[in-house]
Enzyme design. Structure first.
Site, mmCIF file in Angstrom:
data_model
loop_
_atom_site.group_PDB
_atom_site.id
_atom_site.type_symbol
_atom_site.label_atom_id
_atom_site.label_comp_id
_atom_site.label_asym_id
_atom_site.label_seq_id
_atom_site.Cartn_x
_atom_site.Cartn_y
_atom_site.Cartn_z
ATOM 1 N N ARG A 174 0.812 -1.217 0.000
ATOM 2 C CA ARG A 174 0.000 0.000 0.000
ATOM 3 C C ARG A 174 0.849 1.272 0.000
ATOM 4 O O ARG A 174 0.506 2.276 0.637
ATOM 5 C CB ARG A 174 -0.974 0.003 1.190
ATOM 6 C CG ARG A 174 -1.898 -1.224 1.249
ATOM 7 C CD ARG A 174 -2.784 -1.322 0.005
ATOM 8 N NE ARG A 174 -3.591 -2.525 0.031
ATOM 9 C CZ ARG A 174 -3.285 -3.658 -0.603
ATOM 10 N NH1 ARG A 174 -2.177 -3.737 -1.327
ATOM 11 N NH2 ARG A 174 -4.072 -4.707 -0.537
ATOM 12 N N SER A 223 -11.444 -2.270 2.046
ATOM 13 C CA SER A 223 -10.851 -2.617 3.342
ATOM 14 C C SER A 223 -10.510 -1.339 4.101
ATOM 15 O O SER A 223 -9.809 -0.472 3.583
ATOM 16 C CB SER A 223 -9.588 -3.449 3.151
ATOM 17 O OG SER A 223 -9.883 -4.679 2.526
ATOM 18 N N GLU A 293 -6.386 2.093 6.149
ATOM 19 C CA GLU A 293 -6.015 2.064 4.733
ATOM 20 C C GLU A 293 -6.778 3.161 3.990
ATOM 21 O O GLU A 293 -6.286 3.725 3.017
ATOM 22 C CB GLU A 293 -6.345 0.695 4.139
ATOM 23 C CG GLU A 293 -5.936 0.540 2.683
ATOM 24 C CD GLU A 293 -6.073 -0.892 2.190
ATOM 25 O OE1 GLU A 293 -6.617 -1.069 1.091
ATOM 26 O OE2 GLU A 293 -5.647 -1.818 2.900
#
Length: 300
Positions: A174, A223, A293
């Protein structure tokens, strides 16, 4: 910040824009206040002009793709939101797919299938653009963008062009170099020849798994938390008895505890408060601080 002069330049150069655009219309969370100015360039030339003009008049810029990994403030976004969704051309040359950053990731997956190219199946069903996926090195089911990207064309927020090879992208979980302010305009993916029937079967299998496991019937940003090392956010949240927890219109999904959903006209404050409640609950019970996230954007 001189918004009026910025808008005058857009109008003078026949670049489409809107004022006080409600950002809830442009995010998968269906949450968010107004952007001062909303601009959707048709091509790289328009994009460069918009960025240079914004810089000239000290107008802050937020680059938007499909709005699938962000939570926009109820107070909106100051300055200009520059949406790249209209820059969405996809072409295939041999084993390479050349796509503008606003191209829908699932559409790129379909182009790969139609041309018998394998390697991108993992991305089918991820609700985002190619540029956004590369920005955060999106991944699922054992694959991620770092597995398939070859290079990218970018411009900085001053409108200067640059070109980056994969080994300079700093791709990790990420994370990418693009988070330092570079704007992806075009991505070249390097795939391999494969069997169309096998590619299609794999795409359908992963999409079915996604539908079975994820709360796709409610707005969300995917998510909510990054995967903690050696564990899974959803597992920890469920273990702590937080599945189904609510704040206002926001809820921890009963289907998958790793997702916070907009269950009933949630505000960004509802979501932020629920994120904080979940993080504190998991930390108190498991001594693990979950890292969001989802990216919060806009006025505090």
């Amino acid at each position: 910040m001189d918004i009026s002069s910025f808008v005058s330049k857009l109008k003078e150069n026949k670049i489409e824009y809107s004022l006080y655009e409600r950002m809830k219309k442009h995010t998968t969370f269906k949450i968010g206040g107004e952007a001062d100015v909303f601009v959707a360039p048709l091509n790289e030339i328009e994009l460069e002009f918009v960025l240079k003009t914004a810089n000239e008049y000290s107008v802050p810029v937020f680059i938007l793709g499909k709005g699938s990994n962000i939570l926009v403030s109820d107070k909106g976004i100051e300055g200009a939101v520059v949406c790249l969704n209209k820059m969405d051309k996809i072409t295939v040359e041999g084993e390479e797919i050349i796509c503008e950053s606003g191209a829908n990731l699932s559409a790129v997956c379909m182009a790969a299938l139609e041309n018998g190219l394998t390697g991108l199946e993992f991305a089918y069903g991820i609700p985002g653009s190619v540029g956004g996926a590369l920005y955060m090195n999106a991944g699922a089911y054992g694959g991620e963008m770092s597995d398939v990207v070859a290079c990218a064309y970018c411009i900085d927020k001053n409108g200067n062009e640059t070109y980056i090879e994969k080994d300079k992208m700093e791709l990790s979980y990420r994370h990418s170099v693009f988070m330092n302010g570079l704007i992806v305009t075009k991505v070249i993916l390097k795939l391999k020849k494969g069997d169309k029937a096998e590619i299609k079967a794999k795409m359908q299998e992963l999409l079915a798994r996604r539908k079975d496991k994820q709360p796709l019937d409610f707005p969300s940003a995917g998510s909510t938390f990054k995967r903690p090392q050696g564990n899974f956010a959803g597992t920890l949240i469920e273990k702590c008895g937080l599945k189904g927890e609510k704040v206002g219109g926001a809820a921890v999904s009963q289907k998958h505890a790793g997702f916070i959903i907009n269950q009933n006209n949630a505000t960004s404050k509802d979501v932020l408060d629920l994120i904080d409640k979940v993080r504190q609950g998991v930390y108190k019970s498991e001594n693990i601080m979950l890292e969001p996230e989802v990216i919060f954007v806009g006025r505090r």
